[in-house]
Scaffold this motif. Structure first.
Motif, PDB file in Angstrom:
ATOM      1  N   LEU A   1      -9.754  -1.571   0.471  1.00 18.32           N
ATOM      2  CA  LEU A   1      -9.615  -3.029   0.476  1.00 18.32           C
ATOM      3  C   LEU A   1     -10.780  -3.695   1.197  1.00 18.32           C
ATOM      4  O   LEU A   1     -11.277  -4.740   0.765  1.00 18.32           O
ATOM      5  CB  LEU A   1      -8.303  -3.436   1.149  1.00 18.32           C
ATOM      6  CG  LEU A   1      -7.030  -3.214   0.357  1.00 18.32           C
ATOM      7  CD1 LEU A   1      -5.809  -3.499   1.232  1.00 18.32           C
ATOM      8  CD2 LEU A   1      -7.015  -4.084  -0.889  1.00 18.32           C
ATOM      9  N   LYS A   2     -11.225  -3.101   2.307  1.00 19.39           N
ATOM     10  CA  LYS A   2     -12.335  -3.685   3.071  1.00 19.39           C
ATOM     11  C   LYS A   2     -13.642  -3.675   2.286  1.00 19.39           C
ATOM     12  O   LYS A   2     -14.508  -4.513   2.518  1.00 19.39           O
ATOM     13  CB  LYS A   2     -12.504  -2.949   4.406  1.00 19.39           C
ATOM     14  CG  LYS A   2     -11.407  -3.285   5.399  1.00 19.39           C
ATOM     15  CD  LYS A   2     -11.569  -2.507   6.687  1.00 19.39           C
ATOM     16  CE  LYS A   2     -12.808  -2.835   7.426  1.00 19.39           C
ATOM     17  NZ  LYS A   2     -12.763  -3.947   8.337  1.00 19.39           N
TER      18      LYS A   2
ATOM     19  N   VAL B   1      -2.615   5.231   4.239  1.00 22.90           N
ATOM     20  CA  VAL B   1      -2.852   3.825   4.592  1.00 22.90           C
ATOM     21  C   VAL B   1      -4.299   3.585   4.992  1.00 22.90           C
ATOM     22  O   VAL B   1      -4.916   2.605   4.566  1.00 22.90           O
ATOM     23  CB  VAL B   1      -1.884   3.374   5.710  1.00 22.90           C
ATOM     24  CG1 VAL B   1      -2.208   1.969   6.179  1.00 22.90           C
ATOM     25  CG2 VAL B   1      -0.457   3.451   5.224  1.00 22.90           C
ATOM     26  N   ALA B   2      -4.876   4.470   5.798  1.00 21.58           N
ATOM     27  CA  ALA B   2      -6.265   4.286   6.231  1.00 21.58           C
ATOM     28  C   ALA B   2      -7.206   4.284   5.032  1.00 21.58           C
ATOM     29  O   ALA B   2      -8.122   3.458   4.948  1.00 21.58           O
ATOM     30  CB  ALA B   2      -6.657   5.369   7.232  1.00 21.58           C
TER      31      ALA B   2
ATOM     32  N   LEU C   1      -4.969   2.545  12.379  1.00 17.35           N
ATOM     33  CA  LEU C   1      -6.255   2.226  11.758  1.00 17.35           C
ATOM     34  C   LEU C   1      -7.432   2.332  12.728  1.00 17.35           C
ATOM     35  O   LEU C   1      -8.564   2.542  12.310  1.00 17.35           O
ATOM     36  CB  LEU C   1      -6.215   0.821  11.153  1.00 17.35           C
ATOM     37  CG  LEU C   1      -5.207   0.608  10.018  1.00 17.35           C
ATOM     38  CD1 LEU C   1      -5.207  -0.851   9.589  1.00 17.35           C
ATOM     39  CD2 LEU C   1      -5.482   1.530   8.852  1.00 17.35           C
TER      40      LEU C   1
ATOM     41  N   LEU D   1       0.610  -0.134  13.015  1.00 12.38           N
ATOM     42  CA  LEU D   1      -0.419  -0.101  11.973  1.00 12.38           C
ATOM     43  C   LEU D   1      -1.805  -0.220  12.586  1.00 12.38           C
ATOM     44  O   LEU D   1      -2.721   0.514  12.212  1.00 12.38           O
ATOM     45  CB  LEU D   1      -0.192  -1.216  10.958  1.00 12.38           C
ATOM     46  CG  LEU D   1      -1.230  -1.341   9.849  1.00 12.38           C
ATOM     47  CD1 LEU D   1      -1.397  -0.041   9.080  1.00 12.38           C
ATOM     48  CD2 LEU D   1      -0.874  -2.492   8.918  1.00 12.38           C
TER      49      LEU D   1
ATOM     50  N   LEU E   1      -9.013  -9.467   5.829  1.00 11.20           N
ATOM     51  CA  LEU E   1      -7.689  -8.846   5.895  1.00 11.20           C
ATOM     52  C   LEU E   1      -7.102  -9.156   7.261  1.00 11.20           C
ATOM     53  O   LEU E   1      -7.811  -9.154   8.261  1.00 11.20           O
ATOM     54  CB  LEU E   1      -7.798  -7.330   5.732  1.00 11.20           C
ATOM     55  CG  LEU E   1      -8.457  -6.827   4.459  1.00 11.20           C
ATOM     56  CD1 LEU E   1      -8.611  -5.319   4.517  1.00 11.20           C
ATOM     57  CD2 LEU E   1      -7.667  -7.243   3.243  1.00 11.20           C
TER      58      LEU E   1
ATOM     59  N   GLU F   1      -6.446   3.470   1.907  1.00 11.73           N
ATOM     60  CA  GLU F   1      -6.202   2.260   1.123  1.00 11.73           C
ATOM     61  C   GLU F   1      -6.804   1.027   1.799  1.00 11.73           C
ATOM     62  O   GLU F   1      -7.375   0.162   1.138  1.00 11.73           O
ATOM     63  CB  GLU F   1      -4.707   2.067   0.877  1.00 11.73           C
ATOM     64  CG  GLU F   1      -4.095   3.134   0.001  1.00 11.73           C
ATOM     65  CD  GLU F   1      -4.733   3.192  -1.391  1.00 11.73           C
ATOM     66  OE1 GLU F   1      -4.948   2.121  -1.993  1.00 11.73           O
ATOM     67  OE2 GLU F   1      -5.005   4.298  -1.865  1.00 11.73           O
ATOM     68  N   VAL F   2      -6.712   0.937   3.119  1.00 10.58           N
ATOM     69  CA  VAL F   2      -7.303  -0.198   3.836  1.00 10.58           C
ATOM     70  C   VAL F   2      -8.831  -0.140   3.739  1.00 10.58           C
ATOM     71  O   VAL F   2      -9.482  -1.159   3.544  1.00 10.58           O
ATOM     72  CB  VAL F   2      -6.835  -0.238   5.306  1.00 10.58           C
ATOM     73  CG1 VAL F   2      -7.624  -1.250   6.124  1.00 10.58           C
ATOM     74  CG2 VAL F   2      -5.339  -0.566   5.360  1.00 10.58           C
TER      75      VAL F   2
ATOM     76  N   LEU G   1     -11.325   0.844  11.388  1.00 10.52           N
ATOM     77  CA  LEU G   1     -10.985  -0.130  10.352  1.00 10.52           C
ATOM     78  C   LEU G   1     -10.494  -1.466  10.927  1.00 10.52           C
ATOM     79  O   LEU G   1     -10.074  -2.335  10.184  1.00 10.52           O
ATOM     80  CB  LEU G   1      -9.905   0.444   9.430  1.00 10.52           C
ATOM     81  CG  LEU G   1     -10.379   1.633   8.575  1.00 10.52           C
ATOM     82  CD1 LEU G   1      -9.199   2.280   7.870  1.00 10.52           C
ATOM     83  CD2 LEU G   1     -11.425   1.187   7.581  1.00 10.52           C
TER      84      LEU G   1
ATOM     85  N   LEU H   1       0.847  -1.193   0.000  1.00 17.75           N
ATOM     86  CA  LEU H   1       0.000   0.000   0.000  1.00 17.75           C
ATOM     87  C   LEU H   1       0.876   1.234   0.000  1.00 17.75           C
ATOM     88  O   LEU H   1       1.870   1.297   0.716  1.00 17.75           O
ATOM     89  CB  LEU H   1      -0.901   0.017   1.235  1.00 17.75           C
ATOM     90  CG  LEU H   1      -1.865  -1.143   1.397  1.00 17.75           C
ATOM     91  CD1 LEU H   1      -2.669  -0.970   2.678  1.00 17.75           C
ATOM     92  CD2 LEU H   1      -2.764  -1.283   0.202  1.00 17.75           C
TER      93      LEU H   1
ATOM     94  N   ILE I   1      -3.626  -8.513   9.992  1.00 20.40           N
ATOM     95  CA  ILE I   1      -2.394  -7.801  10.334  1.00 20.40           C
ATOM     96  C   ILE I   1      -1.646  -8.678  11.314  1.00 20.40           C
ATOM     97  O   ILE I   1      -2.202  -9.083  12.334  1.00 20.40           O
ATOM     98  CB  ILE I   1      -2.688  -6.434  10.987  1.00 20.40           C
ATOM     99  CG1 ILE I   1      -3.467  -5.541  10.030  1.00 20.40           C
ATOM    100  CG2 ILE I   1      -1.399  -5.765  11.434  1.00 20.40           C
ATOM    101  CD1 ILE I   1      -3.972  -4.275  10.672  1.00 20.40           C
TER     102      ILE I   1
END
Length: 51
Positions: free
Chosen positions: A23-24, A16-17, A43, A39, A31, A19-20, A48, A12, A33
């Protein structure tokens, strides 16, 4: 880092937030981690992180 070599991984870039969150919204598997408390903390304010 310009690319990842791990299976089922995605690099990513940018916010980042954001992009996540994108993705969600995509269909597919969950997903995960592993081993990045920083990270997770970044989030959490964006709601997230799921259980």
């Amino acid at each position: 880092m310009d690319e990842v070599e791990w299976n089922n991984s995605m690099l990513l870039k940018g916010d980042v937030a954001d992009e996540v969150a994108k993705l969600k919204r995509r269909p597919g598997r969950e997903l995960q981690i592993h081993g990045s408390a920083a990270l997770i903390r970044s989030l959490m304010p964006h709601d997230l992180i799921d259980r």
